[in-house]
Write an enzyme that holds these catalytic residues in place. Structure first.
Site, mmCIF file in Angstrom:
data_model
loop_
_atom_site.group_PDB
_atom_site.id
_atom_site.type_symbol
_atom_site.label_atom_id
_atom_site.label_comp_id
_atom_site.label_asym_id
_atom_site.label_seq_id
_atom_site.Cartn_x
_atom_site.Cartn_y
_atom_site.Cartn_z
ATOM 1 N N LYS A 151 41.605 45.164 55.307
ATOM 2 C CA LYS A 151 42.954 44.791 54.932
ATOM 3 C C LYS A 151 43.270 45.338 53.539
ATOM 4 O O LYS A 151 42.331 45.665 52.821
ATOM 5 C CB LYS A 151 43.133 43.278 54.984
ATOM 6 C CG LYS A 151 42.044 42.512 54.210
ATOM 7 C CD LYS A 151 42.484 41.812 52.996
ATOM 8 C CE LYS A 151 42.454 42.608 51.743
ATOM 9 N NZ LYS A 151 42.154 41.913 50.523
ATOM 10 N N HIS A 181 38.342 38.700 56.158
ATOM 11 C CA HIS A 181 37.058 38.002 56.007
ATOM 12 C C HIS A 181 37.215 36.489 55.879
ATOM 13 O O HIS A 181 36.264 35.757 56.117
ATOM 14 C CB HIS A 181 36.241 38.594 54.847
ATOM 15 C CG HIS A 181 36.608 38.113 53.491
ATOM 16 N ND1 HIS A 181 37.644 38.648 52.776
ATOM 17 C CD2 HIS A 181 36.077 37.138 52.704
ATOM 18 C CE1 HIS A 181 37.732 38.028 51.610
ATOM 19 N NE2 HIS A 181 36.794 37.101 51.543
ATOM 20 N N LYS A 185 34.678 33.032 57.381
ATOM 21 C CA LYS A 185 34.077 31.975 56.567
ATOM 22 C C LYS A 185 33.737 30.794 57.469
ATOM 23 O O LYS A 185 34.561 30.374 58.276
ATOM 24 C CB LYS A 185 35.039 31.528 55.460
ATOM 25 C CG LYS A 185 35.221 32.555 54.335
ATOM 26 C CD LYS A 185 36.218 32.027 53.310
ATOM 27 C CE LYS A 185 36.536 33.050 52.241
ATOM 28 N NZ LYS A 185 35.529 33.188 51.204
ATOM 29 N N GLU A 219 42.102 31.860 41.710
ATOM 30 C CA GLU A 219 40.851 32.543 41.350
ATOM 31 C C GLU A 219 40.768 32.664 39.831
ATOM 32 O O GLU A 219 41.778 32.906 39.178
ATOM 33 C CB GLU A 219 40.804 33.945 41.951
ATOM 34 C CG GLU A 219 40.806 33.955 43.471
ATOM 35 C CD GLU A 219 40.663 35.370 44.031
ATOM 36 O OE1 GLU A 219 39.562 35.716 44.463
ATOM 37 O OE2 GLU A 219 41.648 36.121 44.012
ATOM 38 N N ASP A 238 47.544 41.525 48.913
ATOM 39 C CA ASP A 238 46.085 41.391 48.847
ATOM 40 C C ASP A 238 45.623 40.100 49.515
ATOM 41 O O ASP A 238 44.576 40.078 50.169
ATOM 42 C CB ASP A 238 45.649 41.416 47.371
ATOM 43 C CG ASP A 238 44.140 41.427 47.196
ATOM 44 O OD1 ASP A 238 43.458 42.072 48.006
ATOM 45 O OD2 ASP A 238 43.646 40.796 46.235
ATOM 46 N N HIS A 243 44.840 36.862 54.193
ATOM 47 C CA HIS A 243 43.991 35.676 54.290
ATOM 48 C C HIS A 243 44.750 34.351 54.450
ATOM 49 O O HIS A 243 44.426 33.529 55.292
ATOM 50 C CB HIS A 243 43.123 35.550 53.039
ATOM 51 C CG HIS A 243 42.331 36.775 52.718
ATOM 52 N ND1 HIS A 243 41.740 37.554 53.680
ATOM 53 C CD2 HIS A 243 42.023 37.353 51.534
ATOM 54 C CE1 HIS A 243 41.093 38.549 53.090
ATOM 55 N NE2 HIS A 243 41.247 38.463 51.799
ATOM 56 N N LYS A 329 45.221 35.621 40.166
ATOM 57 C CA LYS A 329 44.048 36.008 39.367
ATOM 58 C C LYS A 329 44.129 35.366 37.994
ATOM 59 O O LYS A 329 45.216 35.067 37.497
ATOM 60 C CB LYS A 329 44.023 37.529 39.187
ATOM 61 C CG LYS A 329 43.980 38.323 40.488
ATOM 62 C CD LYS A 329 42.654 38.200 41.176
ATOM 63 C CE LYS A 329 42.579 39.074 42.410
ATOM 64 N NZ LYS A 329 41.539 38.670 43.345
HETATM 65 C C1 BG6 Z 1 39.666 39.832 48.880
HETATM 66 C C2 BG6 Z 1 40.705 40.191 47.852
HETATM 67 O O1 BG6 Z 1 40.095 40.192 50.154
HETATM 68 O O2 BG6 Z 1 39.411 38.442 48.816
HETATM 69 C C3 BG6 Z 1 40.240 39.800 46.474
HETATM 70 O O3 BG6 Z 1 40.946 41.605 47.900
HETATM 71 C C4 BG6 Z 1 39.843 38.343 46.445
HETATM 72 O O4 BG6 Z 1 41.250 40.067 45.509
HETATM 73 C C5 BG6 Z 1 38.871 38.018 47.584
HETATM 74 O O5 BG6 Z 1 39.227 38.054 45.203
HETATM 75 C C6 BG6 Z 1 38.574 36.541 47.691
HETATM 76 O O6 BG6 Z 1 37.586 36.368 48.649
HETATM 77 P P1 BG6 Z 1 36.501 35.214 48.538
HETATM 78 O O7 BG6 Z 1 35.677 35.341 49.776
HETATM 79 O O8 BG6 Z 1 35.750 35.434 47.273
HETATM 80 O O9 BG6 Z 1 37.311 33.944 48.499
#
Ligand code: BG6
Length: 487
Positions: A151, A181, A185, A219, A238, A243, A329
């Site tokens: 993605k 992804h 999880k 994050e 992103d 997600h 972020k």
């Molecule tokens: C990614 C994003 O797909 O997912 C990142 O590109 C982000 O910017 C990350 O930090 C977060 O994934 P996780 O598994 O750490 O929550």
């Protein structure tokens, strides 16, 4: 090492071609994940060819992989396992063209010895996806292969439709695995178990009992080395269109007729079809101060590093229930939660000052960290005279089961599923195109970015966005410590 359940891995040996092999995702997740899957015995045998812009040879790639494992593997790397894995690695620079890649693949498959399958992993930004597909096709790697596409899939509706059309000229739909992804999880899959394996919450999982829902993924991370990718992408593309919307679908979908790819995708896509287009008036875009002076960032950049929005699913189950999504972020805390706020009772006999509703409504909260947690909070009586109320909670932490070592990281789980040809936790062309479609009003007329100080929760206007409700984070109470000493 985890016990391996027979049959969870693929039957055939695998040739993995990893395009974008020296990128950030490869270092952090893909190489450590492939190492674990190979050394723990999930895959019968496997050889990996890295492909990337960097001018490396096989030894240079091995060194890169070893450093990636040392830095990012969550498990200890044993020397014997590393030696066996290193021997399976090869590398072809993108610039060398298709012939050396074809030759490296033939050599790897000769070493694999028996009939193998191919996993082509495209860990490249959207604008590089098609040239990578062409390279793989010219190297004659389409046959017997499955392709994982990272993605964001496209950057808007038009580019996603074009990408799907071009992709289908080379690969059939059943060969394509569009990865998200978050769906790999463990706790995301636990949402399905929780909702559909229990009768307890089913009767109240709708607009009559649920007041609103928050999906909140702040994050603390900054951009690291990803500014070029991020500057062209931003928080919405992103994280949200990928997600957060996928998680929303698991939370909101109807029960599928079976736990299989077709029925699950069908129910998720129905949620996306019922989503109302995103109204820019209900969106807060933010950028942390200092972003514009980072290397690789335009000094006048309008890219958002933060986004919060309200969206609606206009169907029988959810009409009138707002869904608030937030991510960004350099925020105050790293969390990944879904918080479901239940309606308050219609009347209260508790006197003013008793504490009733003082700490918001009852909540069911899912924490999507690998070590999943869940909690249900409610009012109860504080011991002693009179009637004073406190917010209490029942909590479950995966740590307490003693099974935490069995958790596969999201990428590991999804790579294994793709190798087995299982699409259940992957997204479909239709679903992704619909999500871009509902996003277009926002992408065409984004509200201006507002600055926020790093280490905060986003621009001030996030509170107006959610009023009269309030953001659940930061939690007023901490999660209970799993496995407290002696407990
Ligand atoms: C990614 C994003 O797909 O997912 C990142 O590109 C982000 O910017 C990350 O930090 C977060 O994934 P996780 O598994 O750490 O929550």
């Amino acid at each position: 090492m985890a016990k391996i359940t027979p049959g969870v891995g693929p039957q055939h040996s695998q040739l993995v071609v990893l395009v974008g092999a020296t990128g950030d995702l490869s270092r952090r997740k893909l190489l450590p994940g492939l190492f674990y899957l190979s050394s723990a015995g999930f895959i019968p045998s496997c050889r990996i060819i890295g492909v990337s812009l960097d001018q490396l040879d096989a030894d240079g790639f091995r060194k890169f992989a070893r450093e990636a494992l040392d830095q990012f593997s969550s498990r200890k790397v044993k020397d014997a396992d590393w030696a066996a894995f290193a021997e399976t690695l090869d590398y072809v620079p993108t610039g060398a063209g298709a012939d050396p890649l074809k030759a490296a693949a033939a050599e790897a498959e000769r070493k694999l010895g028996n009939e193998n399958k191919r996993l082509l992993y495209l860990s490249v930004p959207p604008n590089a996806a098609l040239s990578a597909v062409r390279l793989l096709a010219e190297a004659d790697l389409v046959d017997r292969s499955r392709i994982i596409m990272e993605k964001p899939f496209g950057t808007d509706l038009k580019s996603a439709v074009a990408l799907n059309a071009k992709l289908h000229e080379v690969f059939s739909e059943d060969q394509i695995f569009r990865i998200d992804h978050f769906l790999g999880k463990e706790p995301a899959q636990n949402i399905l178990a929780f909702r559909f394996a229990n009768g307890l919450f089913e009767p109240i999982w709708n607009r009559n009992f649920i007041d609103h829902v928050q999906i909140d993924v702040p994050e603390t991370l900054g951009l690291g080395m990803r500014s070029a990718f991020y500057e062209a992408t931003g928080a919405y593309r992103d994280m949200v269109v990928t997600h957060l919307f996928q998680i929303l679908a698991f939370m909101a979908m109807e029960p599928p007729t079976a736990l299989a790819p077709g029925p699950i995708s069908e129910e998720k896509n129905k949620v996306f079809r019922s989503m109302l287009p995103i109204d820019p008036k209900h969106v807060v875009r933010g950028q942390y101060t200092g972003y514009r002076s980072e290397a690789g960032v335009d000094p006048e950049s309008d890219t958002e590093t933060f986004i919060a929005l309200k969206c609606a699913i206009d169907n029988w189950r959810w009409a009138g229930v707002p869904f608030f999504l937030r991510t960004g972020k350099r925020l105050a805390e790293g969390q990944r939660i879904i918080s479901i706020a239940f309606r308050e009772p219609p009347k209260s006999m508790f006197p003013p000052g008793s504490g009733v509703s003082a700490q918001g409504p009852d909540h069911l909260t899912f924490d999507l960290a690998d070590a999943a947690k869940m909690s249900l909070s409610f009012y109860g009586k504080r011991p002693g005279p009179g009637m004073r109320l406190d917010k209490l909670s029942m909590q479950f932490a995966m740590h307490d089961t003693g099974l935490i070592g069995d958790v596969l990281e999201a990428y590991e789980r999804l790579i294994l599923d793709a190798m087995r040809g299982d699409h259940t936790l992957f997204t479909t062309a239709e679903g992704i195109e619909r999500l871009w479609e509902v996003s277009m009003p926002l992408l065409e007329a984004p509200p201006p970015v507002r600055l926020y100080p790093p280490g905060d929760w986003g621009p001030k206007s996030i509170h107006q966005l959610i009023a009269p409700h309030a953001w659940r984070l930061p939690f007023e109470r901490v999660w209970r410590n799993p496995n407290p000493a002696g407990g």
